[in-house]
Design a protein around this motif. Sequence first.
Motif, PDB file in Angstrom:
ATOM      1  N   PHE A   1      31.693  24.564   8.851  1.00  0.00           N
ATOM      2  CA  PHE A   1      31.382  25.737   9.667  1.00  0.00           C
ATOM      3  C   PHE A   1      31.271  27.020   8.854  1.00  0.00           C
ATOM      4  CE2 PHE A   1      33.428  22.734  12.629  1.00  0.00           C
ATOM      5  CZ  PHE A   1      32.386  22.596  13.525  1.00  0.00           C
ATOM      6  N   GLY A   2      31.886  27.028   7.662  1.00  0.00           N
ATOM      7  CA  GLY A   2      31.752  28.206   6.818  1.00  0.00           C
ATOM      8  C   GLY A   2      30.325  28.437   6.381  1.00  0.00           C
TER       9      GLY A   2
ATOM     10  N   PHE B   1      36.729  34.535   8.370  1.00  0.00           N
ATOM     11  CA  PHE B   1      36.390  35.857   8.876  1.00  0.00           C
ATOM     12  C   PHE B   1      35.084  35.896   9.670  1.00  0.00           C
ATOM     13  CE2 PHE B   1      38.585  37.146   4.716  1.00  0.00           C
ATOM     14  CZ  PHE B   1      39.843  37.004   5.293  1.00  0.00           C
ATOM     15  N   MET B   2      34.027  35.280   9.139  1.00  0.00           N
ATOM     16  CA  MET B   2      32.708  35.466   9.720  1.00  0.00           C
ATOM     17  C   MET B   2      32.356  34.459  10.809  1.00  0.00           C
ATOM     18  SD  MET B   2      31.775  38.178   8.308  1.00  0.00           S
ATOM     19  CE  MET B   2      30.238  38.176   9.205  1.00  0.00           C
TER      20      MET B   2
ATOM     21  N   GLY C   1      34.798  31.494  -1.594  1.00  0.00           N
ATOM     22  CA  GLY C   1      33.652  32.119  -0.935  1.00  0.00           C
ATOM     23  C   GLY C   1      33.397  31.537   0.440  1.00  0.00           C
ATOM     24  N   THR C   2      33.490  30.211   0.548  1.00  0.00           N
ATOM     25  CA  THR C   2      33.300  29.573   1.845  1.00  0.00           C
ATOM     26  C   THR C   2      34.420  29.947   2.801  1.00  0.00           C
ATOM     27  OG1 THR C   2      32.316  27.719   0.645  1.00  0.00           O
ATOM     28  CG2 THR C   2      32.786  27.381   2.969  1.00  0.00           C
ATOM     29  N   GLY C   3      35.637  30.144   2.247  1.00  0.00           N
ATOM     30  CA  GLY C   3      36.760  30.553   3.086  1.00  0.00           C
ATOM     31  C   GLY C   3      36.528  31.897   3.746  1.00  0.00           C
TER      32      GLY C   3
ATOM     33  N   ASP D   1      28.659  36.104  -1.411  1.00  0.00           N
ATOM     34  CA  ASP D   1      27.548  35.827  -2.325  1.00  0.00           C
ATOM     35  C   ASP D   1      27.886  36.204  -3.761  1.00  0.00           C
ATOM     36  OD1 ASP D   1      25.496  34.770  -0.574  1.00  0.00           O
ATOM     37  OD2 ASP D   1      25.421  36.744   0.331  1.00  0.00           O
ATOM     38  N   ILE D   2      28.575  37.332  -3.941  1.00  0.00           N
ATOM     39  CA  ILE D   2      28.936  37.770  -5.287  1.00  0.00           C
ATOM     40  C   ILE D   2      29.926  36.795  -5.921  1.00  0.00           C
ATOM     41  CG2 ILE D   2      30.089  39.601  -6.592  1.00  0.00           C
ATOM     42  CD1 ILE D   2      28.923  41.582  -4.526  1.00  0.00           C
ATOM     43  N   VAL D   3      30.859  36.267  -5.125  1.00  0.00           N
ATOM     44  CA  VAL D   3      31.825  35.290  -5.628  1.00  0.00           C
ATOM     45  C   VAL D   3      31.137  33.985  -6.002  1.00  0.00           C
ATOM     46  CG1 VAL D   3      33.708  33.776  -4.876  1.00  0.00           C
ATOM     47  CG2 VAL D   3      33.882  36.222  -4.519  1.00  0.00           C
ATOM     48  N   TRP D   4      30.088  33.622  -5.261  1.00  0.00           N
ATOM     49  CA  TRP D   4      29.396  32.360  -5.528  1.00  0.00           C
ATOM     50  C   TRP D   4      28.517  32.406  -6.782  1.00  0.00           C
ATOM     51  CZ3 TRP D   4      27.817  31.072   0.197  1.00  0.00           C
ATOM     52  CH2 TRP D   4      28.879  30.376   0.803  1.00  0.00           C
ATOM     53  N   VAL D   5      28.094  33.585  -7.200  1.00  0.00           N
ATOM     54  CA  VAL D   5      27.250  33.692  -8.411  1.00  0.00           C
ATOM     55  C   VAL D   5      27.953  33.111  -9.637  1.00  0.00           C
ATOM     56  CG1 VAL D   5      26.186  35.302 -10.044  1.00  0.00           C
ATOM     57  CG2 VAL D   5      25.825  35.610  -7.591  1.00  0.00           C
ATOM     58  N   PRO D   6      29.203  33.510  -9.934  1.00  0.00           N
ATOM     59  CA  PRO D   6      29.860  32.948 -11.123  1.00  0.00           C
ATOM     60  C   PRO D   6      30.149  31.457 -11.024  1.00  0.00           C
ATOM     61  CG  PRO D   6      31.393  34.337  -9.888  1.00  0.00           C
ATOM     62  CD  PRO D   6      30.031  34.564  -9.317  1.00  0.00           C
TER      63      PRO D   6
END
Length: 558
Positions: free
Chosen positions: A252-253, A419-420, A412-414, A141-146
Amino acid sequence: MSVDVSGVVMMVLFYLLVLGTGIWASKKTKRMRKNKQANQMDITLLGNRGINLVVGVFTMTATFCGGGFVVGLTETVYNPDFGLAWAALIPITISSSFLIGGFFLAKPMRDRKYVTVVDAFRDKYGTGISGVFSVAMMMTDIVWVPTTLMGLGASMSVILDLSYTHCIWISATVSIIYTLVGGLISVAYTDLVQMTLIFVGMWTCVPFLLTNPYSADITTTALNFTYQAPWVSPIGSDRIWRWIDEALLLTFGNLACQDYYQRVLSASSSATARLISLIAAPLLILCSIPSILIGAVATSTDWNKTEYGSPSPFERGETNMIMPIALQQLTPHYISIVGISSITAAVMSSVDSFILSAVSLFVSNIYKSILRTTASDKEIQWAIRVMMLFLGLLGTSLAFLNVSIMALWVLGTGITYVFMFPQLICVLFFDISNGYGAMMGLFIGAVLRLLSGEPSLGLPVILHFPGCTLENGVYVQHAPVNTICMLCNFISTLLVSRLASLIFNKGVIPERFDIYKVKSRQSQSLIKLARSDTVEEHKDDIPEAKSENEVMLDESVM
């Protein structure tokens, strides 16, 4: 060039509209808190689980139709190295995520009344491991903000001649204020306004762009070299596996990110949660078409005939700003203002969601579950406010990094895909999975992904998969790297979980060394399964009991 006063006035009115909507919606949140209808966490983070279908569809679509989505689509279509084949992946895969989630995940997640998606990990693995996964998802989420703010800063600086820094900080500040005041309720209702502006505004720009005198017919330039390479081109044989990898990653991410489940879990019912996903899927496709058309028009433009002049934006290295450049050069001034308003709406509709998502993960799964298990509702509310400010400022600061919008979005999607996603599948559908397998799977997936390299982050390729080639002095992976790492994560999780289960259940290692309590958790799972079977067998005898918890409540009362 001087500051565009009329454009600035228009943007001020837009900010006031959004901020006013957020503050108005926050009154509903205050009434809930005053009436003590639910705990502070549910009210602030999930809107007391009362989001209706219409608001839910708009907030779901707006969350994913952000600044990175709107601006990035145009950039991808315009870039000769990618084109439509790559750009179309983004809306199609996100819509596919909504459909898969709606059919298979929305109802069971909503039925369990989780606060965040990581609650599923907490129930199965305990608070320690769930805290690790919370941090991983917070990073996303933090990576997606910028990614969203960068698109806005570039657009407003081009069209309105405003400072890039000021544009970003003003938009982020407005988003943080109304999110801080009203929580999810404010976010959802402002999303409704913002989504309307995105849809109407972007489609308003399309006719002017398609009929401008400086561009050739996009149907002609689609397959023919006119001013640059055609915007519809086949995927090279050396890139097909990367294309497939991106398709799987984006599909799927998105199913393993908190932003999606926050909308699902806040729905007024399980049926509503499912419908929100299913209806948002085609709506997102409709919202993507204007961005794609803008990229096609930009590809078909003779820039030498415009005030922009030669060389083209691609040759100048300004591909990331192609949307605001096209709006400025190819449409009347007042239409370009409408376009920038749409971009601003897209940015703010995502920024607030990403910040709230990260705050939800920290407060629910780290602060409340690990750091302060006895925290009161008032303390939780203050923790939410402090983290909202901190994470909002942190995410906004990252917007000043010199990194591509799409690179950050895919990064971010990666994280969620590699991982998730495999871990979420193991938690929901494989009883054998346990903490040992989860940690080993996460470790193996992370190591393999780091060794595979990432050009956008400057990570060198150390582990060479088949098809890896040396191009311009740099090794480039052509294998589906993300999918390979995801599968290794998934398989190692199940194998190590099985091995750990055998070791402790057979007594090879004494139970006192079982730090993740594999044996005791399996016993608890069997008890729960037996109870659920009993409920099913006697459902007719206990018509008012719809779940195991309700049966236990009835028994305790008796």
